[in-house]
Design a protein around this motif. Sequence first.
Motif, short mmCIF file in Angstrom:
data_model
loop_
_atom_site.label_atom_id
_atom_site.label_comp_id
_atom_site.label_asym_id
_atom_site.label_seq_id
_atom_site.Cartn_x
_atom_site.Cartn_y
_atom_site.Cartn_z
N THR A 109 0.83 -1.20 0.00
CA THR A 109 0.00 0.00 0.00
C THR A 109 0.86 1.25 0.00
O THR A 109 0.58 2.22 -0.70
CB THR A 109 -0.92 0.00 1.24
N ALA A 110 1.91 1.20 0.78
CA ALA A 110 2.80 2.35 0.92
C ALA A 110 4.20 1.84 1.24
O ALA A 110 4.37 0.74 1.78
CB ALA A 110 2.32 3.30 1.99
N VAL A 111 5.19 2.66 0.91
CA VAL A 111 6.57 2.39 1.30
C VAL A 111 6.88 3.38 2.42
O VAL A 111 7.18 4.54 2.17
CB VAL A 111 7.52 2.53 0.10
N HIS A 138 11.84 5.52 -6.89
CA HIS A 138 12.94 5.17 -6.00
C HIS A 138 12.81 3.80 -5.36
O HIS A 138 13.67 3.39 -4.60
CB HIS A 138 13.12 6.25 -4.94
N GLY A 139 11.71 3.08 -5.67
CA GLY A 139 11.62 1.68 -5.32
C GLY A 139 10.92 1.36 -4.03
O GLY A 139 10.63 2.23 -3.21
N GLY A 140 10.63 0.05 -3.87
CA GLY A 140 10.03 -0.45 -2.66
C GLY A 140 8.60 -0.92 -2.78
O GLY A 140 8.02 -1.37 -1.79
N GLU A 141 8.01 -0.85 -3.97
CA GLU A 141 6.61 -1.25 -4.10
C GLU A 141 6.40 -2.72 -3.74
O GLU A 141 5.34 -3.10 -3.27
CB GLU A 141 6.11 -0.98 -5.52
N VAL A 189 10.55 -1.30 1.24
CA VAL A 189 11.72 -0.60 1.78
C VAL A 189 12.18 0.47 0.79
O VAL A 189 12.40 0.16 -0.39
CB VAL A 189 12.86 -1.59 2.06
N PRO A 190 12.34 1.71 1.22
CA PRO A 190 12.81 2.76 0.31
C PRO A 190 14.19 2.44 -0.27
O PRO A 190 15.02 1.79 0.37
CB PRO A 190 12.90 4.01 1.21
N GLY A 240 17.08 3.71 -6.91
CA GLY A 240 17.06 3.30 -5.52
C GLY A 240 18.28 2.50 -5.12
O GLY A 240 18.90 2.74 -4.07
N VAL A 241 18.64 1.54 -5.96
CA VAL A 241 19.81 0.70 -5.67
C VAL A 241 21.08 1.54 -5.64
O VAL A 241 21.96 1.33 -4.78
CB VAL A 241 19.92 -0.44 -6.70
N ALA A 242 21.20 2.50 -6.55
CA ALA A 242 22.40 3.35 -6.58
C ALA A 242 22.53 4.17 -5.30
O ALA A 242 23.64 4.33 -4.76
CB ALA A 242 22.36 4.28 -7.79
N ILE A 243 21.42 4.69 -4.80
CA ILE A 243 21.47 5.43 -3.54
C ILE A 243 21.86 4.51 -2.39
O ILE A 243 22.69 4.85 -1.53
CB ILE A 243 20.12 6.11 -3.24
N GLN A 244 21.29 3.31 -2.37
CA GLN A 244 21.63 2.38 -1.31
C GLN A 244 23.12 2.02 -1.35
O GLN A 244 23.78 1.87 -0.30
CB GLN A 244 20.80 1.10 -1.39
N GLU A 245 23.68 1.90 -2.54
CA GLU A 245 25.10 1.57 -2.65
C GLU A 245 25.97 2.70 -2.09
O GLU A 245 27.01 2.45 -1.47
CB GLU A 245 25.47 1.27 -4.10
N VAL A 246 25.55 3.95 -2.27
CA VAL A 246 26.27 5.06 -1.66
C VAL A 246 26.20 4.95 -0.14
O VAL A 246 27.20 5.16 0.56
CB VAL A 246 25.68 6.41 -2.13
N LEU A 247 25.03 4.60 0.39
CA LEU A 247 24.87 4.44 1.83
C LEU A 247 25.74 3.31 2.36
O LEU A 247 26.28 3.39 3.47
CB LEU A 247 23.41 4.21 2.19
N ARG A 248 25.90 2.27 1.56
CA ARG A 248 26.78 1.16 1.98
C ARG A 248 28.24 1.60 2.00
O ARG A 248 28.98 1.29 2.93
CB ARG A 248 26.57 -0.04 1.06
#
Length: 210
Positions: A27-29, A49-52, A56-57, A64-72
Amino acid sequence: MKNVTERTSNPFGLRPPFDRSDPGDRTAVFGYGDANADFHVVGDFPGVHGGETTGVPFTETEDGVAIQEVLRETGFASGPRDEPVLENCFCSYVHMCSLPDGQAPTEADYADLERFFDAELRAINAHILLPVGARATDHVLREYTTQRHRFELDMASLHARDVRGRGFMVVPIQEPVEWVDGDREAIVSKLEAILTSDYRQTKGVATTVG
């Protein structure tokens, strides 16, 4: 040290006002991560940005994956890609609800959810806001700084710069699909520099642009 809550997903129990999601989609992320974080990454909506599916955002989509990789790389994220463990970092969307058939939110849709986003952002009360993309950057600069009138919404120019906010430092991030040589390194370097600084002193203190 603040201790808002230990809940990882939807820590404040937000209930979106509508459900128009496709069958099988969430329903929502909801906002996700460390609700006691100093860094808050703000995305646009689940369709970009993903998560449907994961709920998970910053999962599933290329951006979305590219942002997560920066966070990693900068030490904020670890563990499974679809359900990362976030430390000192919280992620959420300006528009949290999933929409059918790849639809983008309308202006009315964004307006319907603005109060939910604002309530969560203020409850997290992070020091550093990291809006991703033009929509999130425009919203954060308009609502949480007095600086929006000073800028054209040129994400290539704003990328990885810091902007004075009303109690926040804002560091916009251009959409990863639009990154050119050096853009990924620029945001990684900016985050690393902030982490090694006394960034907690940015609360209520003027920061620089550029």
